[in-house]
Design a protein around this motif. Structure first.
Motif, PDB file in Angstrom:
ATOM      1  N   THR A 186      55.759  44.871  33.764  1.00 21.44           N
ATOM      2  CA  THR A 186      55.858  45.070  35.508  1.00 21.44           C
ATOM      3  C   THR A 186      57.045  44.383  36.218  1.00 21.44           C
ATOM      4  O   THR A 186      57.317  44.715  36.947  1.00 21.44           O
ATOM      5  CB  THR A 186      54.636  45.033  36.102  1.00 21.44           C
ATOM      6  OG1 THR A 186      54.012  43.838  35.906  1.00 21.44           O
ATOM      7  CG2 THR A 186      53.578  46.216  35.436  1.00 21.44           C
ATOM      8  N   LYS A 187      57.394  43.403  35.499  1.00 22.94           N
ATOM      9  CA  LYS A 187      58.371  42.321  36.082  1.00 22.94           C
ATOM     10  C   LYS A 187      59.803  42.866  35.795  1.00 22.94           C
ATOM     11  O   LYS A 187      60.735  42.429  36.457  1.00 22.94           O
ATOM     12  CB  LYS A 187      58.469  41.041  35.462  1.00 22.94           C
ATOM     13  CG  LYS A 187      56.960  40.325  35.348  1.00 22.94           C
ATOM     14  CD  LYS A 187      56.456  40.386  36.814  1.00 22.94           C
ATOM     15  CE  LYS A 187      55.152  39.678  37.001  1.00 22.94           C
ATOM     16  NZ  LYS A 187      54.603  39.787  38.402  1.00 22.94           N
ATOM     17  N   PHE A 188      60.001  43.896  34.943  1.00 22.36           N
ATOM     18  CA  PHE A 188      61.248  44.575  34.715  1.00 22.36           C
ATOM     19  C   PHE A 188      61.209  45.918  35.258  1.00 22.36           C
ATOM     20  O   PHE A 188      60.164  46.919  34.714  1.00 22.36           O
ATOM     21  CB  PHE A 188      61.705  44.307  33.255  1.00 22.36           C
ATOM     22  CG  PHE A 188      61.490  42.955  32.950  1.00 22.36           C
ATOM     23  CD1 PHE A 188      62.466  42.067  33.019  1.00 22.36           C
ATOM     24  CD2 PHE A 188      60.616  42.400  32.136  1.00 22.36           C
ATOM     25  CE1 PHE A 188      62.553  40.633  32.895  1.00 22.36           C
ATOM     26  CE2 PHE A 188      60.308  41.038  31.803  1.00 22.36           C
ATOM     27  CZ  PHE A 188      61.349  40.322  32.065  1.00 22.36           C
ATOM     28  N   SER A 189      62.325  46.555  35.857  1.00 24.15           N
ATOM     29  CA  SER A 189      62.570  47.699  36.129  1.00 24.15           C
ATOM     30  C   SER A 189      62.399  48.750  35.095  1.00 24.15           C
ATOM     31  O   SER A 189      61.689  49.888  35.065  1.00 24.15           O
ATOM     32  CB  SER A 189      63.979  47.950  36.839  1.00 24.15           C
ATOM     33  OG  SER A 189      64.122  49.484  37.165  1.00 24.15           O
ATOM     34  N   PHE A 190      63.182  48.558  33.806  1.00 26.22           N
ATOM     35  CA  PHE A 190      62.960  49.359  32.812  1.00 26.22           C
ATOM     36  C   PHE A 190      61.436  49.503  32.177  1.00 26.22           C
ATOM     37  O   PHE A 190      60.928  50.403  31.945  1.00 26.22           O
ATOM     38  CB  PHE A 190      63.859  48.828  31.484  1.00 26.22           C
ATOM     39  CG  PHE A 190      63.628  49.636  30.337  1.00 26.22           C
ATOM     40  CD1 PHE A 190      64.197  50.870  30.125  1.00 26.22           C
ATOM     41  CD2 PHE A 190      62.960  49.274  29.314  1.00 26.22           C
ATOM     42  CE1 PHE A 190      64.151  51.618  29.096  1.00 26.22           C
ATOM     43  CE2 PHE A 190      63.176  49.916  27.881  1.00 26.22           C
ATOM     44  CZ  PHE A 190      63.220  51.064  27.841  1.00 26.22           C
ATOM     45  N   GLY A 191      60.718  48.198  32.243  1.00 23.21           N
ATOM     46  CA  GLY A 191      59.335  48.196  31.682  1.00 23.21           C
ATOM     47  C   GLY A 191      58.556  48.989  32.728  1.00 23.21           C
ATOM     48  O   GLY A 191      57.731  49.884  32.434  1.00 23.21           O
TER      49      GLY A 191
END
Length: 427
Positions: A292-297
């Protein structure tokens, strides 16, 4: 102008909304209510389908058209009722516009948000205005916050003394053979993903909202290990990742600041039948926290909810057959001191260790879309009937603070899909 309704259910064609309409057929049977959303045809179908399920004719229920992107329509909707039941989430995207409309219209609002950033930000931005407008804005009015926050209220009413701390343990059980299938709808999953992604926002919000720290009370309730076996529920447990503790602590802070009442410490856990199940869930939790900390994730999590939740969440949501077989219970154990040991001032410290315990059980069916919907509607009914027993004349409040002195617990226990509160042990 059309007659003012007691309650309007906004977002009635959504997954939570349609089951709220189903429960409204009984919970709101003595009230004037309507439903609202963007699409008249979908709303008509909800009334038809949920009416058939409830064996009630709902075709005469008023339909109000309102769009989250049309502020004029939201204001017109809010002016049509005394209490607006908002089922349109995720609330971090769609909630604030409804709150603003209700404040302008002078209409109370309840919702089932489980998003701490949203709830606390609304309190920070609008509490003073809500007090001035004599409007109650109350979030977290479903599972799991109502059982937790009102469970604390139930404990205090039955403890006969001073409560120091409470540990709660959530258990779920599926009757009969578990055929699998999702446990929650995509909307709940989406709220979880964005809540985790923006969890860093809470520090700044809380620094502005809670400018003074609460006094430290002893003994301090320390959190349990990350994974442990509890002797209270005889199960393997993890810290509960929901909003229970943050909602309860907001209520406790409010009661301390407004009534000078000693705040209760609380930690929440979730129980599993085996170490393997608990470890799997813990691994999923760690993965979510990272992704959740990354846009791709986040894109992956939202595109493939069934994969990343191990089947627990899906776009379709749980089947009705599964929902009807699921039950939940919160086992809540309180420790404190008997009435004979009560101190003169709430801020005074005890020198002796706690010597009294009370264990209660808060339980019900279909936590996500049965008990939640009954709880949501019951909060609306309680505002209609007992606003004189609620604090002040308005405000942005958590449910425990808002309903502590009302008969909401009795209202919850009245209904088929409601919530039961009982004492298991008092020592």
């Amino acid at each position: 102008m059309s007659e003012k309704l007691d309650v309007i259910i906004f977002g009635a064609s959504g997954f939570t909304g349609k089951y709220t309409v189903f429960e409204a057929a009984s919970v709101l049977q003595n009230y004037r209510w309507g439903i609202a959303g963007r699409n008249r045809e979908k709303l008509e179908n909800v009334l038809k389908d949920m009416g058939a399920k409830a064996q009630r004719n709902l075709t005469d229920i008023p339909i109000i058209l309102a769009d989250i992107d049309d502020e004029a329509s939201l204001l017109a909707m809010a002016k049509r009722c005394r209490v607006l039941v908002n089922c349109c989430g995720p609330y971090r995207f769609f909630g604030e516009a409804v709150v603003r409309a209700c404040l302008e219209a002078g209409t109370h609002q309840v919702d089932v948000s489980g998003e701490p950033q949203y709830m606390e930000n609304m309190q920070l931005k609008y509490n003073k205005q809500a007090e001035q407008r004599k409007v109650y804005i109350i979030s977290a009015c479903g599972f799991d916050s109502i059982p937790a926050d009102l469970g604390i209220v139930f404990i205090e009413k039955n403890f006969d003394g001073v409560v120091n701390s409470v540990e709660s343990y959530l258990q779920t059980h599926t009757k009969g053979e578990n055929s699998g299938g999702a446990g929650v709808h995509y909307g709940t999953w989406e709220s979880l993903v964005y809540g985790l992604a923006h969890s860093h926002e809470l520090r700044e919000i809380r620094s502005k909202l809670f400018t003074e720290k609460l006094p430290k009370f002893n003994p301090v309730l320390k959190p349990r290990p990350l994974i442990f076996r509890s002797e209270i529920v005889n199960s393997v447990c993890l810290p509960f990742p929901g909003t229970d503790r943050s909602v309860v602590m907001r209520s406790q802070r409010f009661l301390y600041e407004s009534e000078h009442k000693r705040p209760i410490q609380m930690h929440a856990y979730v129980a599993f039948k085996s170490w393997i199940a608990a470890i799997l869930v813990a691994l999923v939790g760690v993965s979510l926290g990272i992704l959740t900390k990354f846009s791709f994730g986040r894109k992956l999590l939202l595109k493939y909810p069934k994969v990343f939740s191990l089947g627990f969440a899906s776009h379709e949501g749980p089947s009705e057959a599964l929902m009807e077989r699921v039950r939940f219970s919160f086992i809540m154990r309180a420790i404190g001191w008997p009435r004979s040991d009560r101190l003169s001032e709430p801020t005074d410290q005890y020198t002796d260790p706690p010597s009294k315990t009370l264990t209660v059980k808060v339980s019900g069916p279909n936590p996500g879309y049965g008990a939640t919907c009954v709880a949501l509607l019951s909060t609306a009914v309680t505002i209609l009937k007992e606003s004189d027993k609620m604090p002040g004349s308005g405000g942005v409040l958590p449910p425990g603070a808002a309903f502590a002195k009302t008969s909401l617990i009795s209202e919850l226990e009245k209904h088929e899909h409601g919530i039961k509160f009982e004492i298991l042990a008092n020592k």
